[in-house]
Scaffold this motif. Structure first.
Motif, PDB file in Angstrom:
ATOM      1  N   VAL A  65       4.850   4.028   5.351  1.00 32.88           N
ATOM      2  CA  VAL A  65       4.353   4.598   4.099  1.00 32.88           C
ATOM      3  C   VAL A  65       3.391   3.628   3.409  1.00 32.88           C
ATOM      4  CG1 VAL A  65       5.027   5.359   1.785  1.00 32.88           C
ATOM      5  CG2 VAL A  65       6.342   6.105   3.762  1.00 32.88           C
ATOM      6  N   ALA A  66       3.741   2.351   3.386  1.00 33.76           N
ATOM      7  CA  ALA A  66       2.898   1.344   2.719  1.00 33.76           C
ATOM      8  C   ALA A  66       1.530   1.221   3.377  1.00 33.76           C
ATOM      9  CB  ALA A  66       3.604  -0.009   2.716  1.00 33.76           C
ATOM     10  N   ASN A  67       1.428   1.536   4.659  1.00 29.97           N
ATOM     11  CA  ASN A  67       0.158   1.436   5.376  1.00 29.97           C
ATOM     12  C   ASN A  67      -0.679   2.717   5.319  1.00 29.97           C
ATOM     13  OD1 ASN A  67      -0.150  -1.266   6.442  1.00 29.97           O
ATOM     14  ND2 ASN A  67       1.682  -0.839   7.638  1.00 29.97           N
ATOM     15  N   THR A  68      -0.243   3.707   4.565  1.00 29.96           N
ATOM     16  CA  THR A  68      -1.023   4.933   4.438  1.00 29.96           C
ATOM     17  C   THR A  68      -2.195   4.705   3.480  1.00 29.96           C
ATOM     18  OG1 THR A  68       0.310   5.764   2.593  1.00 29.96           O
ATOM     19  CG2 THR A  68       0.994   6.407   4.834  1.00 29.96           C
ATOM     20  N   VAL A  94       5.341  -8.564  -0.953  1.00 31.23           N
ATOM     21  CA  VAL A  94       4.474  -9.466  -1.720  1.00 31.23           C
ATOM     22  C   VAL A  94       3.253  -8.710  -2.242  1.00 31.23           C
ATOM     23  CG1 VAL A  94       2.951 -11.476  -1.548  1.00 31.23           C
ATOM     24  CG2 VAL A  94       5.268 -11.581  -0.621  1.00 31.23           C
ATOM     25  N   ARG A  95       2.620  -7.932  -1.372  1.00 29.87           N
ATOM     26  CA  ARG A  95       1.388  -7.248  -1.773  1.00 29.87           C
ATOM     27  C   ARG A  95       1.618  -6.055  -2.694  1.00 29.87           C
ATOM     28  NH1 ARG A  95      -1.890  -6.502   3.605  1.00 29.87           N
ATOM     29  NH2 ARG A  95      -3.143  -8.362   3.763  1.00 29.87           N
ATOM     30  N   LEU A  96       2.671  -5.279  -2.418  1.00 31.01           N
ATOM     31  CA  LEU A  96       2.929  -4.097  -3.227  1.00 31.01           C
ATOM     32  C   LEU A  96       3.693  -4.426  -4.497  1.00 31.01           C
ATOM     33  CD1 LEU A  96       3.971  -1.535  -0.473  1.00 31.01           C
ATOM     34  CD2 LEU A  96       1.810  -1.608  -1.716  1.00 31.01           C
ATOM     35  N   GLY A  97       4.497  -5.457  -4.451  1.00 33.93           N
ATOM     36  CA  GLY A  97       5.338  -5.804  -5.593  1.00 33.93           C
ATOM     37  C   GLY A  97       6.709  -5.180  -5.460  1.00 33.93           C
ATOM     38  N   VAL A 107       7.970  -1.337  -4.231  1.00 36.99           N
ATOM     39  CA  VAL A 107       8.825  -1.262  -3.040  1.00 36.99           C
ATOM     40  C   VAL A 107      10.151  -0.586  -3.385  1.00 36.99           C
ATOM     41  CG1 VAL A 107      10.114  -2.629  -1.340  1.00 36.99           C
ATOM     42  CG2 VAL A 107       7.726  -3.185  -1.839  1.00 36.99           C
ATOM     43  N   GLN A 108      10.725  -0.906  -4.532  1.00 35.20           N
ATOM     44  CA  GLN A 108      11.972  -0.258  -4.952  1.00 35.20           C
ATOM     45  C   GLN A 108      11.775   1.247  -5.069  1.00 35.20           C
ATOM     46  OE1 GLN A 108      12.719  -2.391  -8.604  1.00 35.20           O
ATOM     47  NE2 GLN A 108      14.345  -3.606  -7.661  1.00 35.20           N
ATOM     48  N   GLU A 109      10.664   1.659  -5.667  1.00 34.98           N
ATOM     49  CA  GLU A 109      10.398   3.087  -5.837  1.00 34.98           C
ATOM     50  C   GLU A 109      10.193   3.770  -4.489  1.00 34.98           C
ATOM     51  OE1 GLU A 109       7.207   2.518  -8.563  1.00 34.98           O
ATOM     52  OE2 GLU A 109       8.540   2.581 -10.298  1.00 34.98           O
ATOM     53  N   VAL A 143       2.108   4.008 -12.668  1.00 34.68           N
ATOM     54  CA  VAL A 143       1.728   4.805 -11.498  1.00 34.68           C
ATOM     55  C   VAL A 143       2.848   4.888 -10.464  1.00 34.68           C
ATOM     56  CG1 VAL A 143       0.579   2.974 -10.178  1.00 34.68           C
ATOM     57  CG2 VAL A 143      -0.183   5.320  -9.933  1.00 34.68           C
ATOM     58  N   GLY A 144       3.605   3.848 -10.301  1.00 35.91           N
ATOM     59  CA  GLY A 144       4.730   3.878  -9.363  1.00 35.91           C
ATOM     60  C   GLY A 144       5.797   4.857  -9.801  1.00 35.91           C
TER      61      GLY A 144
END
Length: 168
Positions: free
Chosen positions: A9-12, A29-32, A36-38, A82-83
């Motif tokens: 999902v993160a790589n979409t 690290v990059r997304l925060g 990531v929790q969301e 936004v998250g």
């Protein structure tokens, strides 16, 4: 399995990575941690349901689409939450998945016109069950101790006037 789904999902394109994330640590690290929790909450929730095809798949695809639109709009409008908007989009029809899972209402018995009209299904649910998917979803999210603003968004997603009166 969850880590693999998170990386997928993160790589979409929705998250616009400059370079693909190759490890869970790199994604965090990059997304925060908040994003990531969301994402993990959404992935875990969608993974709870056994219906991998048919109406369940349509509901999950619709929810993912709403979440993606919320993320794009939130990013474009520089919305700080936004998250949370993404997670609300993903969770807004959680109640439908729960109703489908329990078999309390067979959505396939509804007419195609009712299924395709956003403000028809929840009215059928109210008549048949005495509640609708929005209220059920919000109740479950509340029991899972998710933030109250998220539960209100889910509860009121068919009541924009009520949400507007409460401050948007």
């Amino acid at each position: 399995v969850l880590a693999g789904k998170l990386l997928r999902v993160a790589n979409t394109p929705m998250f616009r990575p400059r370079q693909p994330y190759t490890s869970l640590e790199q994604a965090i690290v990059r997304l925060g941690t908040k994003t990531v929790q969301e994402l993990v909450a959404g992935i875990a929730t969608m993974g709870l349901f056994a219906d991998v095809g048919g109406i369940g798949e349509r509901i999950r695809d619709h929810s993912a689409g709403v979440a993606a639109i919320a993320r794009v709009l939130g990013t474009e409008w520089r919305f700080r939450g936004v998250g949370r908007a993404f997670l609300a989009g993903l969770m807004h029809d959680l109640g439908k998945l729960l109703i489908l899972q329990t078999g309390e209402l067979d959505y396939s018995t509804l007419s195609p016109a009712q299924l395709e009209t956003p403000d028809e299904v929840h009215l059928c649910e109210r008549v048949t069950l005495g509640f609708d998917h929005a209220v059920l979803g919000a109740h479950v999210l509340s029991l899972w101790n998710l933030p109250p603003d998220l539960t209100r968004i889910v509860a009121w997603h068919h009541q924009p006037g009520r949400a507007y009166e409460a401050g948007g």
